[in-house]
Design a protein around this motif. Structure first.
Motif, PDB file in Angstrom:
ATOM      1  N   ALA A  45       7.961  77.600 -78.619  1.00  0.00           N
ATOM      2  CA  ALA A  45       7.105  78.705 -79.050  1.00  0.00           C
ATOM      3  C   ALA A  45       6.033  78.172 -79.985  1.00  0.00           C
ATOM      4  O   ALA A  45       5.631  78.834 -80.947  1.00  0.00           O
ATOM      5  N   SER A  46       5.551  76.959 -79.696  1.00  0.00           N
ATOM      6  CA  SER A  46       4.629  76.273 -80.614  1.00  0.00           C
ATOM      7  C   SER A  46       3.180  76.701 -80.450  1.00  0.00           C
ATOM      8  O   SER A  46       2.301  76.165 -81.124  1.00  0.00           O
ATOM      9  N   GLY A  47       2.906  77.657 -79.566  1.00  0.00           N
ATOM     10  CA  GLY A  47       1.543  78.162 -79.428  1.00  0.00           C
ATOM     11  C   GLY A  47       0.578  77.076 -78.995  1.00  0.00           C
ATOM     12  O   GLY A  47       0.864  76.266 -78.113  1.00  0.00           O
ATOM     13  N   GLY A  99       4.964  82.080 -74.518  1.00  0.00           N
ATOM     14  CA  GLY A  99       3.629  82.425 -74.989  1.00  0.00           C
ATOM     15  C   GLY A  99       2.571  81.383 -74.701  1.00  0.00           C
ATOM     16  O   GLY A  99       2.465  80.852 -73.599  1.00  0.00           O
ATOM     17  N   ASN A 100       1.772  81.073 -75.720  1.00  0.00           N
ATOM     18  CA  ASN A 100       0.650  80.144 -75.563  1.00  0.00           C
ATOM     19  C   ASN A 100       1.078  78.720 -75.241  1.00  0.00           C
ATOM     20  O   ASN A 100       0.253  77.917 -74.792  1.00  0.00           O
ATOM     21  N   ALA A 101       2.340  78.391 -75.496  1.00  0.00           N
ATOM     22  CA  ALA A 101       2.817  77.055 -75.121  1.00  0.00           C
ATOM     23  C   ALA A 101       2.819  76.911 -73.604  1.00  0.00           C
ATOM     24  O   ALA A 101       2.769  75.805 -73.078  1.00  0.00           O
ATOM     25  N   GLY A 102       2.867  78.056 -72.903  1.00  0.00           N
ATOM     26  CA  GLY A 102       2.765  78.042 -71.449  1.00  0.00           C
ATOM     27  C   GLY A 102       1.321  78.201 -71.018  1.00  0.00           C
ATOM     28  O   GLY A 102       0.612  77.236 -70.786  1.00  0.00           O
ATOM     29  N   VAL A 115      -0.305  87.846 -78.185  1.00  0.00           N
ATOM     30  CA  VAL A 115       0.957  88.136 -78.869  1.00  0.00           C
ATOM     31  C   VAL A 115       1.885  88.930 -77.948  1.00  0.00           C
ATOM     32  O   VAL A 115       3.101  88.729 -77.957  1.00  0.00           O
ATOM     33  N   THR A 116       1.312  89.816 -77.136  1.00  0.00           N
ATOM     34  CA  THR A 116       2.132  90.603 -76.206  1.00  0.00           C
ATOM     35  C   THR A 116       2.779  89.696 -75.164  1.00  0.00           C
ATOM     36  O   THR A 116       3.976  89.829 -74.870  1.00  0.00           O
ATOM     37  N   ILE A 117       2.023  88.772 -74.592  1.00  0.00           N
ATOM     38  CA  ILE A 117       2.592  87.821 -73.637  1.00  0.00           C
ATOM     39  C   ILE A 117       3.658  86.967 -74.324  1.00  0.00           C
ATOM     40  O   ILE A 117       4.726  86.703 -73.759  1.00  0.00           O
ATOM     41  N   ALA A 118       3.386  86.573 -75.568  1.00  0.00           N
ATOM     42  CA  ALA A 118       4.352  85.756 -76.311  1.00  0.00           C
ATOM     43  C   ALA A 118       5.666  86.498 -76.508  1.00  0.00           C
ATOM     44  O   ALA A 118       6.757  85.954 -76.268  1.00  0.00           O
ATOM     45  N   MET A 119       5.591  87.753 -76.941  1.00  0.00           N
ATOM     46  CA  MET A 119       6.814  88.520 -77.191  1.00  0.00           C
ATOM     47  C   MET A 119       7.538  88.869 -75.895  1.00  0.00           C
ATOM     48  O   MET A 119       8.775  88.893 -75.853  1.00  0.00           O
ATOM     49  N   THR A 120       6.791  89.143 -74.831  1.00  0.00           N
ATOM     50  CA  THR A 120       7.419  89.413 -73.535  1.00  0.00           C
ATOM     51  C   THR A 120       8.175  88.177 -73.059  1.00  0.00           C
ATOM     52  O   THR A 120       9.318  88.267 -72.590  1.00  0.00           O
TER      53      THR A 120
END
Length: 411
Positions: free
Chosen positions: A163-165, A296-299, A310-315
């Motif tokens: 989850a390192s963004g 999230g942004n790590a992907g 943030v929504t994609i990250a939490m999902t």
């Protein structure tokens, strides 16, 4: 640190929203969780305009009460401006069930609240600790960690969540990175004392402004509850390179060209560091592998236009936590069907609307005066973050946006 290798069920890399939510959800299931965060909180981050869908995940993680107890700015929609045109979507009037309101947050304090709540729930969290290697050892993951004082130690885990963004730790270490299919763009942003005294300005909505001459240039204005705001502009790298001066001067030049935005911010005080982020869109070859998954942004990170990050990250955190729990409980989850495919449903929806924004299809929809009430509710749902609701025709088949844009263009 001891030479002995520490053992955890799950190591989460990064303590931002995806890391905090996933660690909390797994901790609630009885797993021993370690979160390793390279930075020290509170720290600056963008992605400050939450979407209502986020509230569901904050509830799941037992963090909503703490967020509601703060003084964050209430948010109920998104407004759009272009020249003299002005349209808005009220998230309370939407197609999908669920929350219709949320918050606009300074991420330094918001992220700290979530991380603190995870710690209170029993998650082990270490700041100033960076993952420098990730190896597969005896069917588990062995991580080499370095502290910001130079100490090194190793941790073994049954599973690792990245989850390192934008740090993108595992994509770099495991050679998973690939270029995004989106056009490279650059963003310049800062926080300001906004001094807005326009009586009809709505602080309960993010304001997205389109440059009057360059449709691919747009601005965000995210008001906070304390008279401050997040201000940024996104433009093609080539166009920005033609504007002289420092990042502050570039930002002020573009704001002066922003039509109504220039008027709204006529008294603004630029009193904070101006930051730049270039070629921010990114992707990976895969979202999961042997005892790891990317959140999230790590992907994949798309674009800031619809505040979807943030929504994609939490999902991703919620979906991954379910699959990890299943795996740690002795079952074998189908990571493609239970994680990657469901996550990509929403990402695909947002991506179509991002591309539609820049090629003007979605701008035609936004500024159309003849949208039906039912279509408006469907679009409002997606803008509110409900991009995974396949009952919504524009989620089930995002390409419908092109047909809708043609209809709106012919108004």
């Amino acid at each position: 640190m001891s030479d002995q290798i520490e053992q955890f069920d799950v190591v989460v890399i990064g303590a931002g929203p995806a890391g905090a939510v996933s660690s909390s959800l797994l901790n609630k299931k009885g797993h021993r969780i370690l979160v390793l965060e390279k930075q020290h909180f509170p720290r600056f981050s963008i992605g400050e305009s939450l979407l209502p869908q986020c509230m569901t995940y904050l509830e799941q993680a037992g963090m909503l009460e703490a967020v509601q107890a703060s003084t964050f700015q209430h948010k109920n929609g998104a407004a759009f401006s272009r020249g003299e045109e002005y349209e808005y979507f009220d998230f309370r009037e939407k197609f999908s069930a669920g929350w219709g309101t949320t918050f606009q947050v300074q991420r330094d304090s918001f992220d700290k609240i979530l991380a603190d709540e995870a710690q209170k729930q029993g998650v082990v969290l270490r700041y100033g600790h960076s993952v420098i290697a990730c190896d597969s050892v005896n069917g588990e993951r062995q991580l080499s960690v370095q502290t910001d004082t130079g100490e090194r130690y190793q941790v073994q885990a049954k599973f690792v969540l990245d989850a390192s963004g934008f740090g993108r730790v595992l994509p770099k270490l495991l050679n998973l990175e690939q270029a995004s299919s989106l056009t490279p763009r650059q963003s310049i942003f800062t926080h300001i004392q906004d001094n807005i005294d326009e009586p009809d300005y709505d602080r309960n909505k993010i304001l997205i402004t389109v440059h009057p001459q360059h449709h691919e240039v747009w601005y965000w204005l995210i008001p906070f509850s304390n008279g401050r705001a997040s201000l940024g502009v996104v433009a093609p790298t080539e166009l920005l390179s033609k504007i002289q001066g420092s990042p502050l001067e570039q930002l002020q030049t573009l704001v002066s060209q922003g039509g109504k935005l220039a008027h709204i911010l006529a008294k603004a005080k630029y009193d904070s560091q101006v930051r730049a982020l270039g070629s921010y869109s990114c992707d990976v070859t895969r979202l999961y592998g042997e005892n790891y998954a990317l959140l999230g942004n790590a992907g994949e990170f798309l674009d800031p236009i619809f505040s979807s990050g943030v929504t994609i990250a939490m999902t991703s955190a919620s979906l991954a936590a379910k699959a990890v729990h299943k795996q740690l409980s002795g079952e074998q989850p189908d990571w493609e069907r239970e994680y990657s495919e469901p996550l990509k449903t929403g990402v695909k929806t947002f991506k179509e609307f991002v591309e539609g924004w820049y090629d003007q299809r979605f701008q035609n929809v936004v500024f159309s005066k003849k949208k039906s009430a039912s279509i408006t509710r469907m679009i409002s749902s997606i803008l509110a973050g409900y991009a995974w609701d396949i009952e919504n025709p524009y989620v089930k088949n995002p390409a419908r946006l092109s047909t809708l844009a043609e209809l709106c263009q012919n108004d």
